[in-house]
Motif scaffolding. Structure first.
Motif, PDB file in Angstrom:
ATOM      1  N   TYR A 131       0.963  -1.114  -0.020  1.00  0.00           N
ATOM      2  CA  TYR A 131       0.048  -0.149  -0.161  1.00  0.00           C
ATOM      3  C   TYR A 131       0.960   1.154  -0.024  1.00  0.00           C
ATOM      4  O   TYR A 131       0.676   2.167  -0.692  1.00  0.00           O
ATOM      5  CB  TYR A 131      -0.896  -0.018   1.254  1.00  0.00           C
ATOM      6  CG  TYR A 131      -2.134  -0.933   1.201  1.00  0.00           C
ATOM      7  CD1 TYR A 131      -2.529  -1.538   0.157  1.00  0.00           C
ATOM      8  CD2 TYR A 131      -2.785  -1.331   2.533  1.00  0.00           C
ATOM      9  CE1 TYR A 131      -3.568  -2.557  -0.047  1.00  0.00           C
ATOM     10  CE2 TYR A 131      -3.530  -2.298   2.445  1.00  0.00           C
ATOM     11  CZ  TYR A 131      -3.988  -2.887   1.240  1.00  0.00           C
ATOM     12  OH  TYR A 131      -4.977  -3.950   1.366  1.00  0.00           O
ATOM     13  N   GLY A 134       2.010   1.837  -3.249  1.00  0.00           N
ATOM     14  CA  GLY A 134       1.030   1.870  -4.474  1.00  0.00           C
ATOM     15  C   GLY A 134       0.959   0.783  -5.300  1.00  0.00           C
ATOM     16  O   GLY A 134       0.273   1.059  -6.675  1.00  0.00           O
ATOM     17  N   THR A 135       1.487  -0.215  -5.239  1.00  0.00           N
ATOM     18  CA  THR A 135       1.619  -1.298  -6.359  1.00  0.00           C
ATOM     19  C   THR A 135       2.330  -2.860  -5.600  1.00  0.00           C
ATOM     20  O   THR A 135       2.999  -2.444  -4.465  1.00  0.00           O
ATOM     21  CB  THR A 135       2.610  -0.880  -7.387  1.00  0.00           C
ATOM     22  OG1 THR A 135       2.586  -1.898  -8.384  1.00  0.00           O
ATOM     23  CG2 THR A 135       4.238  -0.663  -6.890  1.00  0.00           C
ATOM     24  N   GLN A 177      -6.195   0.154  -4.029  1.00  0.00           N
ATOM     25  CA  GLN A 177      -4.873   0.930  -3.672  1.00  0.00           C
ATOM     26  C   GLN A 177      -3.772   0.237  -4.542  1.00  0.00           C
ATOM     27  O   GLN A 177      -2.483   0.577  -4.419  1.00  0.00           O
ATOM     28  CB  GLN A 177      -4.474   0.244  -2.299  1.00  0.00           C
ATOM     29  CG  GLN A 177      -5.518   0.262  -1.192  1.00  0.00           C
ATOM     30  CD  GLN A 177      -5.066   1.000  -0.049  1.00  0.00           C
ATOM     31  OE1 GLN A 177      -4.109   1.879  -0.220  1.00  0.00           O
ATOM     32  NE2 GLN A 177      -5.683   0.585   1.151  1.00  0.00           N
ATOM     33  N   GLY A 178      -4.043  -0.126  -5.614  1.00  0.00           N
ATOM     34  CA  GLY A 178      -3.336  -0.412  -6.877  1.00  0.00           C
ATOM     35  C   GLY A 178      -2.451  -1.932  -6.655  1.00  0.00           C
ATOM     36  O   GLY A 178      -1.541  -2.088  -7.126  1.00  0.00           O
TER      37      GLY A 178
END
Ligand SMILES: NC(=O)c1ccc[n+]([C@@H]2O[C@H](COP(=O)([O-])OP(=O)(O)OC[C@H]3O[C@@H](n4cnc5c(N)ncnc54)[C@H](O)[C@@H]3O)[C@@H](O)[C@H]2O)c1
Length: 256
Positions: A131, A134-135, A177-178
């Motif tokens: 998180y 972001g990936t 959240q990606g």
């Protein structure tokens, strides 16, 4: 295949086992640094022996059912490699082969502990890292045993059904959240684990192996490398819209 995972960090639980080792090899060949997690005292020689020249391997010995140990392997991965891009949440045990009336409760709970709580704890500590980035891509190991019933396999099949449920819950939380969470569902794979299951199914393990092969439309067991190929795809940026799914690699067994 080009080094499409160059610069990525992959944490693999059960990394000293058959499927973990084959997957670590493939991800390393595609450029990823590997953080291998397995039980204290695990034999790392097979994994070290197959990694390509120059591959980076960090080992972390941890019982995946112990929360402090899970936190410790995630902390070690972050401290030594800086990030976690791929998490192959794969450690598992088969438990005994016994009909439900003879299946000891402690063995049932032990299988759920490793195969379900271990997967849950891995998610609990790895997801915050992803998180923050972001990936990230998580691949949980379920099984065809997560899709069908098999006599004598109450603990194992129950646990692998639960992994699909956990995967689905996780994906609904992580997608905004990606972060992607999928699971793979191998059929019978040539491995220590299937030898153990076949030995529990019949006095003649070879006969049990051959009977299982005959049930598979492909008429053979799979290889750990065939599972690794699917995991590598789900880990990669070729799978960016794959999220919350389960993916069989089973010679069409679950299609019958
Ligand atoms: N072999 C198959 O036919 C098959 C088929 C479908 C799914 N699976 C699943 O694939 C995964 C890998 O299986 P495999 O065939 O490589 O088995 P394996 O026994 O070779 O590898 C499993 C690894 O998990 C580790 N492990 C077990 N308990 C642990 C714990 N508490 N903490 C940390 N590590 C622990 C073991 O030490 C071992 O190295 C498992 O989740 C299994 O259920 C296997």
């Amino acid at each position: 295949m080009t080094r499409v995972l160059e610069g990525k960090v992959a944490v693999i639980t059960g990394a000293a086992g058959a499927i973990g080792t084959a997957t670590a090899k493939l991800l390393a060949e595609r450029g990823a640094a590997i953080v291998g997690v397995d039980i204290p005292g695990a034999d790392w020689s097979r994994l070290r022996g197959v990694l390509p020249e120059g591959a980076r391997l960090v080992t972390a010995e941890a019982d995946v059912t112990d929360e402090a140990s899970v936190k410790a392997y995630v902390d070690k991965a972050k401290a030594e490699c800086g990030r976690i891009d791929i998490f192959f949440n794969n450690a598992g045990i088969e438990g005994p082969v016994k009909p439900i009336q003879d299946y000891p409760l402690d063995r049932f709970l032990k299988v759920l502990g490793v195969n379900v709580a271990g997967v849950f704890l891995g998610l609990k500590y790895v997801l915050p890292v992803m998180y923050a980035q972001g990936t990230g891509s998580v691949i949980n190991t379920s099984s065809v045993a997560g899709l069908i019933g098999s006599p004598g396999m109450a603990g194992y099949n129950t646990s692998k059904h639960a992994v699909i449920g956990l995967t689905r819950v996780a994906a609904t939380e992580t997608a905004p959240q990606g972060v992607r969470v999928n699971c793979v569902n191998p059929g019978p794979i040539e491995s220590r684990m299937m030898q153990s299951i076949n030995s529990g199914q019949a006095a003649d393990a070879k006969a049990a192996h051959d009977a299982t092969s005959a049930m598979v439309p492909a008429k053979r067991y799979g290889t750990p490398e065939e599972v690794a190929g699917l995991v590598a795809f789900l880990a990669s940026d070729e799978a960016t819209y794959c999220n919350g799914g389960f993916y069989t690699v089973d010679g069409a067994l679950s299609a019958t």
